[in-house]
Structure formats: structure tokens, C-alpha cells
Design an enzyme around this catalytic site. Structure first.
Site, PDB file in Angstrom:
ATOM      1  CG  HIS A  45      -0.053   1.528  -9.303  1.00  0.00           C
ATOM      2  ND1 HIS A  45      -0.293   1.304  -7.968  1.00  0.00           N
ATOM      3  CD2 HIS A  45      -1.158   2.182  -9.777  1.00  0.00           C
ATOM      4  CE1 HIS A  45      -1.500   1.787  -7.650  1.00  0.00           C
ATOM      5  NE2 HIS A  45      -2.033   2.327  -8.727  1.00  0.00           N
ATOM      6  CG  ASP A  82      -2.149   0.839   1.036  1.00  0.00           C
ATOM      7  OD1 ASP A  82      -2.344   1.373  -0.076  1.00  0.00           O
ATOM      8  OD2 ASP A  82      -2.913   0.978   2.002  1.00  0.00           O
ATOM      9  CG  LEU A 109      10.298 -17.250  -1.992  1.00  0.00           C
ATOM     10  CD1 LEU A 109      10.136 -17.200  -0.478  1.00  0.00           C
ATOM     11  CD2 LEU A 109      10.961 -15.949  -2.461  1.00  0.00           C
TER      12      LEU A 109
END
Ligand code: IPE
Ligand code: MG
Length: 218
Positions: free
Chosen positions: A19, A2, A113
Site C-alpha cells: 500500500h 489494485d 485538476l
């Protein structure tokens, strides 16, 4: 993840630039996750509520997902990351859906991962979707327990969430992994997502490691 919009606003840039800056921090952070021994990590990229944003912003986000998939998936694959997407895929543009499927296929056998990307994701929606599938399977209501329910979530193999990191200082859950965060610890930082650094990621993990988790016990 955020704070992209505020990061851009502070620089007199369009939100899309925020973004884009948010994508730039992904590679160093995922590298750090590997170094820290993180087994699984979920990036909250787009919520079911994010469709309420102006069409231009939604379009630019979808275009950015596609571009990011092209840029980052081969790199992640080389590093041994396994990519999985959680959320409702039906509403995503066909191009994004194709990229999601391809990324999962390409990285499916990797084991260094696990990177989950929450895309058109909502925690309540996930629980409703699980309930629908349970009913379709005709499960006996009396046999339903938490472990069985959890097997119907989007990514049943995902371990329970240990730590939620929330950037940009918001003190809310925003419909994120509602089932999985029942006993999660929280790390909230004022840092805006594009400024979230590997150093702060390490600090977040250190702070988590120093906590005592009692899970309702003493
Ligand atoms: C988060 O940044 C990115 C997405 C939801 C895709 P925001 O766009 O919510 O940034 P702020 O909250 O406006 O700063
Ligand atoms: Mg926001």
C-alpha cells in the site's frame, strides 16, 4: 488502484508495504494527468467492502491515508489540484474525517485538476444514498429523470466518466462509480498498481483517444 497486496507478496513484504508503494506512484501520475489535460480523475482508495479485511490491514490503511494527506495535500494544493472525497464519511475514523474536510477546504478554490478520492465508497451505496435524499426532499416521482437523479450523487458536478483504468488484471467493476460509468471505456492492465507508470498512463489515454464511442448509436 489494485494489486498492492500481490506486489508486496512477490517481494516477501507485508501487504502494508504494498500500500505504501502504491502511494509513491501518485505524485508522478497526477503530474502526468495535468500534462495530458485530464480534467478530473477519481482514485478508488477504499471501498465499503474493504472493511472485511483483517483489522490490522484496515488500521494500517487508515494510518496511511492520514500520513498521505499530511504529505501530499500541501503539494497537490500548490499544483492547483482541487481535492474532493466521495463515499460514506460517517464510518471513517475521526482523524481521517478531519483530514478529508481540511483537504477539501484548503483546495476548494483550485481549478487545474479535480482529484476525487473514493474513500469508504460503494457505487450501490451512493445510489441508495441519493435515493434517500431524493425521498427526504419529497420529489414528485413523475418529475424524476436521470439528470435530476444525478444531482443527488456524492459529487454531482463530476463529469461523466470517460475511461476506467483497472490495474492487476481483474475483469470486474467492483462497485466503482456504477452510475457514472454507464458509457465509460475500459483499460485493463496486468500491471500491479505500484508499478503503474506515467508511461503506461499515457498509453492508456492514447488507447482511449483512438477508440470510437458510439453510445448505443451507430
Ligand atoms: C488495492 O490493492 C488497495 C486497496 C484496496 C486499498 P489490494 O490490497 O487489493 O491488492 P491485491 O488485490 O491483494 O493484490
Ligand atoms: Mg485487490
Amino acid at each position: 488502484m489494485d494489486g498492492n497486496g500481490r506486489w508486496a507478496k512477490a517481494r516477501w513484504l507485508p501487504r502494508a508495504a504494498g500500500h505504501r508503494a502504491g502511494v509513491e506512484v501518485l505524485t508522478p501520475l497526477l503530474e502526468t494527468a495535468g500534462e495530458l489535460g485530464v480534467e478530473a480523475l477519481t482514485l478508488y482508495a477504499f471501498s465499503t467492502e474493504n472493511w472485511a479485511r483483517p483489522e490490522t490491514e484496515v488500521d494500517s490503511l487508515m494510518a496511511l491515508f492520514l500520513e498521505t494527506a499530511k504529505d501530499k495535500v500541501p503539494e497537490l494544493n500548490e499544483r492547483g489540484a482541487r481535492l474532493r472525497f466521495v463515499g460514506r464519511r460517517e464510518r471513517l475514523p475521526q482523524g481521517v474525517r478531519d483530514a478529508v474536510n481540511e483537504a477539501e477546504k484548503l483546495t476548494g478554490d483550485n481549478d487545474k485538476l479535480d482529484v476525487y478520492v473514493a474513500l469508504n465508497y460503494g457505487g450501490r451505496g451512493e445510489i441508495v444514498d441519493a435515493a434517500r435524499r431524493i425521498m427526504r426532499d419529497g420529489l414528485d416521482p413523475d418529475s424524476l429523470d436521470e439528470a435530476t437523479f444525478a444531482r443527488y450523487l456524492y459529487a454531482p458536478e463530476v463529469p461523466e466518466v470517460d475511461l476506467v483504468i483497472r490495474t492487476s488484471g481483474e475483469l470486474r467493476v467492483s462497485n466503482f462509480l456504477l452510475w457514472q460509468i454507464a458509457y465509460a471505456e475500459f483499460y485493463v492492465t496486468e500491471t500491479l498498481w505500484p508499478d503503474f507508470s506515467p508511461e503506461e498512463f499515457r498509453r492508456a489515454i492514447d488507447s482511449f483517444a483512438a477508440r470510437q464511442r458510439r453510445r448505443g448509436g451507430v
